[in-house]
Structure formats: C-alpha cells, structure tokens
Design a protein around this motif. Structure first.
Motif, PDB file in Angstrom:
ATOM      1  N   ASN A 194      -2.267  12.787 -15.698  1.00 32.50           N
ATOM      2  CA  ASN A 194      -1.184  12.849 -14.728  1.00 32.50           C
ATOM      3  C   ASN A 194      -1.279  11.621 -13.819  1.00 32.50           C
ATOM      4  OD1 ASN A 194       0.798  13.447 -12.885  1.00 32.50           O
ATOM      5  ND2 ASN A 194      -0.387  15.009 -11.823  1.00 32.50           N
ATOM      6  N   THR A 195      -0.625  10.554 -14.201  1.00 28.24           N
ATOM      7  CA  THR A 195      -0.678   9.337 -13.398  1.00 28.24           C
ATOM      8  C   THR A 195       0.440   9.280 -12.368  1.00 28.24           C
ATOM      9  OG1 THR A 195       0.621   8.141 -15.048  1.00 28.24           O
ATOM     10  CG2 THR A 195      -1.771   8.003 -15.229  1.00 28.24           C
ATOM     11  N   TYR A 196       1.395  10.184 -12.463  1.00 29.31           N
ATOM     12  CA  TYR A 196       2.534  10.179 -11.548  1.00 29.31           C
ATOM     13  C   TYR A 196       2.353  11.232 -10.466  1.00 29.31           C
ATOM     14  CZ  TYR A 196       4.451   7.349 -15.239  1.00 29.31           C
ATOM     15  OH  TYR A 196       4.630   6.369 -16.166  1.00 29.31           O
ATOM     16  N   TRP A 197       1.770  10.828  -9.357  1.00 25.40           N
ATOM     17  CA  TRP A 197       1.604  11.703  -8.208  1.00 25.40           C
ATOM     18  C   TRP A 197       2.830  11.568  -7.324  1.00 25.40           C
ATOM     19  CZ3 TRP A 197      -4.033  11.849  -5.999  1.00 25.40           C
ATOM     20  CH2 TRP A 197      -4.945  12.083  -7.026  1.00 25.40           C
ATOM     21  N   GLU A 198       3.045  12.528  -6.436  1.00 25.20           N
ATOM     22  CA  GLU A 198       4.162  12.481  -5.493  1.00 25.20           C
ATOM     23  C   GLU A 198       3.880  11.419  -4.431  1.00 25.20           C
ATOM     24  OE1 GLU A 198       6.960  14.370  -5.685  1.00 25.20           O
ATOM     25  OE2 GLU A 198       6.180  15.263  -7.518  1.00 25.20           O
ATOM     26  N   MET A 199       4.901  10.648  -4.085  1.00 25.34           N
ATOM     27  CA  MET A 199       4.717   9.609  -3.067  1.00 25.34           C
ATOM     28  C   MET A 199       4.965  10.179  -1.673  1.00 25.34           C
ATOM     29  SD  MET A 199       6.290   6.153  -4.688  1.00 25.34           S
ATOM     30  CE  MET A 199       5.768   5.216  -3.271  1.00 25.34           C
ATOM     31  N   TRP A 200       4.128   9.755  -0.732  1.00 21.86           N
ATOM     32  CA  TRP A 200       4.326  10.078   0.671  1.00 21.86           C
ATOM     33  C   TRP A 200       5.084   8.902   1.278  1.00 21.86           C
ATOM     34  CZ3 TRP A 200       3.975  13.972   4.010  1.00 21.86           C
ATOM     35  CH2 TRP A 200       3.991  13.689   5.363  1.00 21.86           C
ATOM     36  N   GLY A 201       6.364   9.061   1.440  1.00 23.29           N
ATOM     37  CA  GLY A 201       7.174   7.969   1.962  1.00 23.29           C
ATOM     38  C   GLY A 201       7.319   6.856   0.942  1.00 23.29           C
ATOM     39  N   VAL A 216       0.170  17.680   6.395  1.00 19.26           N
ATOM     40  CA  VAL A 216       1.082  18.444   5.546  1.00 19.26           C
ATOM     41  C   VAL A 216       0.421  18.864   4.235  1.00 19.26           C
ATOM     42  CG1 VAL A 216       3.300  18.389   4.340  1.00 19.26           C
ATOM     43  CG2 VAL A 216       3.063  17.268   6.573  1.00 19.26           C
ATOM     44  N   TYR A 217      -0.325  17.965   3.609  1.00 17.24           N
ATOM     45  CA  TYR A 217      -0.893  18.211   2.284  1.00 17.24           C
ATOM     46  C   TYR A 217      -2.414  18.109   2.273  1.00 17.24           C
ATOM     47  CZ  TYR A 217       3.913  17.776   0.759  1.00 17.24           C
ATOM     48  OH  TYR A 217       5.254  17.962   0.598  1.00 17.24           O
ATOM     49  N   GLY A 218      -3.057  18.572   3.314  1.00 12.42           N
ATOM     50  CA  GLY A 218      -4.515  18.506   3.411  1.00 12.42           C
ATOM     51  C   GLY A 218      -5.243  19.362   2.395  1.00 12.42           C
ATOM     52  N   ASP A 219      -4.525  20.268   1.735  1.00 13.45           N
ATOM     53  CA  ASP A 219      -5.136  21.128   0.721  1.00 13.45           C
ATOM     54  C   ASP A 219      -4.979  20.557  -0.687  1.00 13.45           C
ATOM     55  OD1 ASP A 219      -2.381  21.449   0.627  1.00 13.45           O
ATOM     56  OD2 ASP A 219      -2.498  23.593   0.109  1.00 13.45           O
ATOM     57  N   ARG A 220      -4.577  19.292  -0.783  1.00 22.01           N
ATOM     58  CA  ARG A 220      -4.353  18.653  -2.084  1.00 22.01           C
ATOM     59  C   ARG A 220      -5.126  17.346  -2.174  1.00 22.01           C
ATOM     60  NH1 ARG A 220       2.119  19.693  -2.933  1.00 22.01           N
ATOM     61  NH2 ARG A 220       2.031  21.875  -2.311  1.00 22.01           N
ATOM     62  N   TYR A 221      -5.079  16.751  -3.353  1.00 21.78           N
ATOM     63  CA  TYR A 221      -5.654  15.422  -3.522  1.00 21.78           C
ATOM     64  C   TYR A 221      -4.686  14.396  -2.952  1.00 21.78           C
ATOM     65  CZ  TYR A 221      -9.000  17.479  -6.734  1.00 21.78           C
ATOM     66  OH  TYR A 221      -9.995  18.239  -7.276  1.00 21.78           O
ATOM     67  N   VAL A 226       0.852  -1.191   0.000  1.00 21.20           N
ATOM     68  CA  VAL A 226       0.000   0.000   0.000  1.00 21.20           C
ATOM     69  C   VAL A 226       0.886   1.239   0.000  1.00 21.20           C
ATOM     70  CG1 VAL A 226      -1.746   1.270   1.312  1.00 21.20           C
ATOM     71  CG2 VAL A 226      -1.841  -1.223   1.200  1.00 21.20           C
ATOM     72  N   ASN A 227       0.502   2.236  -0.795  1.00 22.62           N
ATOM     73  CA  ASN A 227       1.239   3.493  -0.765  1.00 22.62           C
ATOM     74  C   ASN A 227       0.279   4.669  -0.795  1.00 22.62           C
ATOM     75  OD1 ASN A 227       0.904   2.776  -3.662  1.00 22.62           O
ATOM     76  ND2 ASN A 227       1.909   4.748  -3.972  1.00 22.62           N
ATOM     77  N   ILE A 228       0.776   5.793  -0.337  1.00 27.24           N
ATOM     78  CA  ILE A 228       0.009   7.035  -0.279  1.00 27.24           C
ATOM     79  C   ILE A 228       0.677   8.027  -1.221  1.00 27.24           C
ATOM     80  CG2 ILE A 228      -0.737   8.934   1.206  1.00 27.24           C
ATOM     81  CD1 ILE A 228      -0.616   6.926   3.556  1.00 27.24           C
ATOM     82  N   GLU A 229      -0.145   8.711  -2.028  1.00 27.45           N
ATOM     83  CA  GLU A 229       0.358   9.686  -2.991  1.00 27.45           C
ATOM     84  C   GLU A 229      -0.473  10.960  -2.888  1.00 27.45           C
ATOM     85  OE1 GLU A 229       1.575   7.144  -6.821  1.00 27.45           O
ATOM     86  OE2 GLU A 229      -0.498   6.835  -6.158  1.00 27.45           O
ATOM     87  N   PHE A 230       0.100  12.084  -3.331  1.00 26.25           N
ATOM     88  CA  PHE A 230      -0.608  13.356  -3.301  1.00 26.25           C
ATOM     89  C   PHE A 230      -0.247  14.168  -4.542  1.00 26.25           C
ATOM     90  CE2 PHE A 230       3.402  13.912  -1.181  1.00 26.25           C
ATOM     91  CZ  PHE A 230       3.878  15.115  -1.659  1.00 26.25           C
TER      92      PHE A 230
END
Length: 135
Positions: A45-52, A74-79, A33-37
């Motif tokens: 845009n399929t390449y989102w930034e990875m959180w960790g 940190v990124y609550g204002d984003r997807y 499982v991973n988290i992205e924003f």
C-alpha cells in the motif's frame, strides 16, 4: 511486531527535534515535503492519504511541524509519515520517507509460503487480525 517501512525504520522512533532536523534537511535540498497517514500499512500500500497539500517553498521546518501536530491530533491512532519529493530534472520522485507516528498497537503481518506449479514458490504478505489483551 514493529512495522519497518521507510528510512530510519529500524531505529527507535524519532523525537520531534530529530524530525525537525530531517525536515529541515529536505527543505535545504529544495524538496517539497508532505504528510500522509493510513490505517492500512500493508507493504504494497504505497498510496497513503495526504494531509493537506505538499508544502513547497518553505524555508523553515516549523511549518511542517505545525501541520504534523494537527495531523496527530486528528489521526494520532494511525501511521503518519513524512516524505520529501525532489522535483529536479532527472529525479522527480520521493527521496526520503519516514514514519513519524505509530498507533498504540502495531499492525501485524505474516509471510505465507505456497508451492505452485513447476516447483515455484509464491510468497504472500497477509495482515493478521489484532490481538487484544485480555482484562
């Protein structure tokens, strides 16, 4: 306008309990499982930034939920989205992906139709500038 990308996108936003259930399902299947924003949710845009890093070998969704809470701080204002990656032979791809956080104002896109050579039609997705409410 409501952005509709990934699983469950036509449903109301998932609660944290529902997110926990989906993450636990992924872990039970053995998926990483991973988290992205992102602040650019364009459909291409399929390449989102990875959180960790992707979370391998977890048994309980609580670890993912803890990381999601930190990402939201940190990124609550984003997807923000969660993905489950199946590394088993023959799949080796994302099996589930769903949005778990949206900005206060959704991004807006417009589908532009253009006639080109040979009576062909080309469609382009263009992001509209955000319309801010007047005071």
């Amino acid at each position: 306008m409501r952005l509709t990308q990934g699983c469950f996108s036509f449903l109301p936003d998932l609660t944290d309990d529902q997110i926990y259930g989906q993450v636990q399902y992924c872990l039970a299947k053995g998926w990483a499982v991973n988290i992205e924003f992102t602040d650019d949710p364009h459909p291409r845009n399929t390449y989102w930034e990875m959180w960790g890093l992707p979370m391998f070998d977890l048994a309980d969704a609580a670890g993912v939920m803890m990381e999601l809470a930190e990402c939201r701080k940190v990124y609550g204002d984003r997807y923000i989205r969660i993905s489950g990656f199946d590394s088993s032979h023959g799949w080796e791809s994302v099996r589930i992906s769903f949005i778990v956080n949206r900005p206060p104002q959704e991004a807006e896109f417009e589908l532009v139709r253009q006639e080109v050579v040979g009576r062909s039609v080309r469609y382009t997705t263009v992001r509209r500038p955000l319309q801010h409410a007047s005071p």
